[in-house]
Structures are given as C-alpha cells and as structure tokens.
Enzyme design. Structure first.
Site, PDB file in Angstrom:
ATOM      1  N   CYS A  68      59.346 -83.358  17.176  1.00 22.55           N
ATOM      2  CA  CYS A  68      60.691 -83.864  16.881  1.00 22.55           C
ATOM      3  C   CYS A  68      61.421 -82.769  16.111  1.00 22.55           C
ATOM      4  O   CYS A  68      60.871 -81.685  15.910  1.00 22.55           O
ATOM      5  CB  CYS A  68      60.673 -85.209  16.154  1.00 22.55           C
ATOM      6  SG  CYS A  68      60.201 -85.210  14.419  1.00 22.55           S
ATOM      7  N   GLY A  73      59.215 -87.056  10.962  1.00 27.75           N
ATOM      8  CA  GLY A  73      59.268 -88.471  11.309  1.00 27.75           C
ATOM      9  C   GLY A  73      58.205 -88.877  12.314  1.00 27.75           C
ATOM     10  O   GLY A  73      57.511 -89.888  12.137  1.00 27.75           O
ATOM     11  N   HIS A 101      39.644 -77.908   8.066  1.00 28.76           N
ATOM     12  CA  HIS A 101      39.404 -78.677   6.839  1.00 28.76           C
ATOM     13  C   HIS A 101      39.729 -80.160   6.946  1.00 28.76           C
ATOM     14  O   HIS A 101      39.175 -80.964   6.192  1.00 28.76           O
ATOM     15  CB  HIS A 101      40.205 -78.081   5.680  1.00 28.76           C
ATOM     16  CG  HIS A 101      39.757 -76.718   5.301  1.00 28.76           C
ATOM     17  ND1 HIS A 101      40.385 -76.001   4.312  1.00 28.76           N
ATOM     18  CD2 HIS A 101      38.749 -75.926   5.753  1.00 28.76           C
ATOM     19  CE1 HIS A 101      39.787 -74.828   4.173  1.00 28.76           C
ATOM     20  NE2 HIS A 101      38.797 -74.760   5.049  1.00 28.76           N
ATOM     21  N   ARG A 139      35.646 -85.862   2.426  1.00 32.53           N
ATOM     22  CA  ARG A 139      37.079 -86.095   2.173  1.00 32.53           C
ATOM     23  C   ARG A 139      37.721 -86.865   3.320  1.00 32.53           C
ATOM     24  O   ARG A 139      38.524 -87.791   3.076  1.00 32.53           O
ATOM     25  CB  ARG A 139      37.781 -84.771   1.947  1.00 32.53           C
ATOM     26  CG  ARG A 139      37.249 -84.055   0.712  1.00 32.53           C
ATOM     27  CD  ARG A 139      37.686 -82.612   0.643  1.00 32.53           C
ATOM     28  NE  ARG A 139      37.015 -81.976  -0.474  1.00 32.53           N
ATOM     29  CZ  ARG A 139      36.851 -80.678  -0.606  1.00 32.53           C
ATOM     30  NH1 ARG A 139      37.322 -79.860   0.315  1.00 32.53           N
ATOM     31  NH2 ARG A 139      36.217 -80.178  -1.660  1.00 32.53           N
TER      32      ARG A 139
END
Length: 146
Positions: A68, A73, A101, A139
């Site tokens: 976009c 967005g 990562h 994570r």
C-alpha cells in the site's frame, strides 16, 4: 522439491507494483496468487489484506506480500491475524532481519516510498532468507495472545 506458494495483496497505491511483482515472482518459479485489488481505483486495504492473511494463517501459502502507499495500514491489518508476523520492509536489510530474527511470513511494502527495483530485491531477500531459530524462537512463541 516443493514449490513455494506466495500470496500478494494491495490497495490502489500498490496496484502497479503488485502486478509487476506477481509477474516477477511467477517468472522466478514461485506459485503466486493475486488477492487484488485489480485497479488504481480507491479502495480499502482491509478488503484484500484480511483474505491474504487468513490464507497464509491457514498454511495455504508459505509467504505473503502486502503493498500500500506507506505499507503501514495493510501490514497492520495483516497482523490482526494470530499466525501472521507481517513486517514493514523498506530495505533489504530490514527484510533479511524480519526473516532471520522474527520469522516474518508477510512482507509489507511501502509502494509510494521505494522504487520497484528495490521491491524485487526485497522480495528476493525475504523469500530466500531462513529463520535463525535459537533464542529468537522463544520470542516468536510469546507473540500470539493466549
């Protein structure tokens, strides 16, 4: 060897780059599905982002690309889906780190802020960089809401 399946969605601002990216990735041997939009007529990016994100979440596709104007967005919308890790990538280094990562599975492209040539480079890096795992997996496991 399994053919990598790629989903692509955009809004009106990403339309031209999206069409070129579909052709480029298809020529590189990827299986590509275009989730739209299909013109430069103003439209709402959630209307294409949600179907793409649902399909990637359901493992129908290995990766997704969203385009976009700013990239924000459509990337935010994709990230509303629990199994999506969409990263806004405006350089090849960001794309590489998003994969290494963060195990990103959707690459958000800011179509009004980078050249199409850079889009191709970002796509190549994003699709060919493997997740490092290790400490990063812990994570990643903490991202979804339980």
């Amino acid at each position: 060897m399994k053919k990598i399946k790629v989903a692509i969605a955009c809004d009106h601002a990403g339309f031209n780059f999206k069409n070129k990216l579909v052709d480029f990735l298809s020529a590189q041997g990827y299986e590509v599905k275009d989730f739209g939009t299909n013109s430069e007529e103003s439209m709402d990016y959630p209307d294409t982002a949600h179907p793409l994100a649902a399909a990637v979440s359901a493992n129908e596709f290995d990766f997704g690309f969203t385009l976009c104007g700013s990239g924000n967005g459509i990337t935010m919308t994709a990230n509303k889906h629990q199994k999506i890790r969409a990263a806004l990538c405006w350089t090849t280094e960001i794309a590489e780190l998003a994969r290494l990562h963060n195990n990103a599975n959707v690459c958000g492209i800011p179509a009004r802020f980078i050249s199409y040539e850079l889009v191709e480079e970002i796509a190549k890096v994003f699709l060919t960089t493997a997740f490092e795992g290790g400490r990063h997996q812990n994570r990643i496991d903490k991202i979804p809401l339980k």
